[in-house]
Design an enzyme around this catalytic site. Structure first.
Site, PDB file in Angstrom:
ATOM      1  CG  ASP A  10      33.891  -2.769  50.022  1.00  0.00           C
ATOM      2  OD1 ASP A  10      33.227  -1.767  49.661  1.00  0.00           O
ATOM      3  OD2 ASP A  10      33.658  -3.387  51.077  1.00  0.00           O
TER       4      ASP A  10
ATOM      5  CG  ASN B 274      25.905  -2.566  45.889  1.00  0.00           C
ATOM      6  OD1 ASN B 274      26.784  -3.110  45.226  1.00  0.00           O
ATOM      7  ND2 ASN B 274      26.044  -2.378  47.201  1.00  0.00           N
TER       8      ASN B 274
HETATM    9  C1  IPE Z   1      30.149  -5.508  48.016  1.00  0.00           C
HETATM   10  O1  IPE Z   1      30.445  -4.316  48.622  1.00  0.00           O
HETATM   11  C2  IPE Z   1      29.618  -5.263  46.653  1.00  0.00           C
HETATM   12  C3  IPE Z   1      30.574  -4.708  45.703  1.00  0.00           C
HETATM   13  C4  IPE Z   1      31.824  -4.460  45.916  1.00  0.00           C
HETATM   14  C5  IPE Z   1      30.014  -4.437  44.422  1.00  0.00           C
HETATM   15  P1  IPE Z   1      29.413  -3.604  49.589  1.00  0.00           P
HETATM   16  O2  IPE Z   1      30.090  -2.374  50.050  1.00  0.00           O
HETATM   17  O3  IPE Z   1      28.097  -3.450  48.944  1.00  0.00           O
HETATM   18  O4  IPE Z   1      29.279  -4.676  50.753  1.00  0.00           O
HETATM   19  P2  IPE Z   1      28.821  -4.508  52.255  1.00  0.00           P
HETATM   20  O5  IPE Z   1      27.534  -3.727  52.251  1.00  0.00           O
HETATM   21  O6  IPE Z   1      29.903  -3.766  52.955  1.00  0.00           O
HETATM   22  O7  IPE Z   1      28.677  -5.900  52.768  1.00  0.00           O
HETATM   23  C1  IPE Z   2      32.589  -0.395  46.387  1.00  0.00           C
HETATM   24  O1  IPE Z   2      32.828   0.709  47.188  1.00  0.00           O
HETATM   25  C2  IPE Z   2      31.855  -0.052  45.122  1.00  0.00           C
HETATM   26  C3  IPE Z   2      30.465  -0.530  45.070  1.00  0.00           C
HETATM   27  C4  IPE Z   2      29.878  -1.287  45.951  1.00  0.00           C
HETATM   28  C5  IPE Z   2      29.694  -0.098  43.929  1.00  0.00           C
HETATM   29  P1  IPE Z   2      31.753   1.201  48.241  1.00  0.00           P
HETATM   30  O2  IPE Z   2      30.865   2.194  47.589  1.00  0.00           O
HETATM   31  O3  IPE Z   2      31.079   0.043  48.864  1.00  0.00           O
HETATM   32  O4  IPE Z   2      32.688   1.932  49.295  1.00  0.00           O
HETATM   33  P2  IPE Z   2      32.551   1.890  50.870  1.00  0.00           P
HETATM   34  O5  IPE Z   2      32.562   0.452  51.265  1.00  0.00           O
HETATM   35  O6  IPE Z   2      31.266   2.557  51.218  1.00  0.00           O
HETATM   36  O7  IPE Z   2      33.753   2.614  51.355  1.00  0.00           O
HETATM   37 MG    MG Z   3      31.482  -1.090  50.510  1.00  0.00          MG
END
Ligand code: IPE
Ligand code: IPE
Ligand code: MG
Length: 261
Positions: free
Chosen positions: A38, A86
């Protein structure tokens, strides 16, 4: 799992001040490490870049995490790459991610061949865009005979969807008469999860400081040790991985029982 100690020492040469390979017990490396990758978006935003640039940068961290896991002799590395939630992201970002998954996998297949890594997917990959699905199938076929580390990529994965699917599979077997309802136990359910045949994670790492599971492996994480770091995924290195294992090795796992002190 077997690992090459010479290669491992070379890989961990040149340590930073706070951590060295000698700080961990190589005989007690977790067998299954799982990572919620993340913070890609925040990493990009902090540099004035678009969010997709963060995802692209995250690929380097993932390659390093795979290599690190192999070097340390981890049996299973699973990573959360795309959740069932997502899909709510802007279409452009979703398209970029699907494209990135396919391209990256194709490009990284030599690493799997070289390191004897077997690929698995967790999640409903059949409903992914055709090209992504095709490349994923290709990856499965090409690594099917490997017996080294298992690399499980969670894409279009949600734990609630996984459990609902397991319930459907169980109901079908019961209706067809191949399963007696009285026999439904934890093992019967486990066998119908995407992770069937894999041990539960011993260590879960989440980057970017969020203290939540975001619908990841709700069943499998029942007794997993959790390690959350503020490091954003594109900045996560082999040293951060070692810090997580050091923390894991300093814990006392009780599994609901009592540990003599
Ligand atoms: C969790 O991260 C999913 C992945 C890392 C693929 P998100 O960024 O989607 O989670 P939330 O929305 O902060 O809970
Ligand atoms: C994790 O990084 C990757 C996926 C969920 C695909 P994020 O895209 O959630 O990054 P933040 O949390 O918005 O910084
Ligand atoms: Mg994230």
């Amino acid at each position: 799992m077997q690992f090459d100690e010479q290669k491992l020492r070379e890989y961990y040469a040149d340590p930073p001040e706070d951590i060295r390979l000698e700080d961990i017990d190589l005989a007690r490396v977790p067998s299954h490490v799982s990572i919620i990758m993340d913070g890609n978006g925040r990493w990009a935003q902090a540099r004035g870049l678009s969010r997709p640039k963060g995802h692209v940068a995250g690929v380097d961290s993932l390659r390093e995490a795979v290599t690190t896991s192999v070097r340390l002799g981890v049996d299973v590395l699973s990573v959360y790459a795309f959740s069932t939630e997502n899909w709510r992201r802007p279409q452009k970002e979703v398209d970029l991610l699907m494209h990135l998954f396919a391209n990256t996998l194709l490009k990284e297949l030599p690493l799997f061949h070289q390191e004897n890594v077997k690929l698995r997917f967790l999640g409903d990959i059949e409903s992914l865009p055709k090209k992504t699905y095709k490349v994923f199938q290709e990856g499965l076929e090409q690594t099917a005979d490997y017996d080294g580390m298992v690399f499980a990529l969670a894409v279009n994965y949600g734990a609630r969807a996984e459990l609902a699917r397991a319930a459907r599979l169980i109901a079908k077997d019961a209706m067809q008469g191949s399963l007696d309802v009285e026999q439904i136990d934890e093992q019967v359910l486990s066998e119908r999860l995407y992770t069937h045949g894999l041990p539960d994670p011993e260590l879960l790492i989440r980057t970017s400081g969020e203290l939540r599971l975001s619908n990841y492996l709700l069943w499998q994480l029942a007794y997993t040790e959790m390690y959350v770091t503020d490091v954003l995924w594109p900045d996560f290195t082999r040293w951060d991985y070692l810090r997580a294992i050091r923390s894991f090795q300093g814990r006392r796992r009780r599994f609901g029982g009592v540990v003599e002190s």
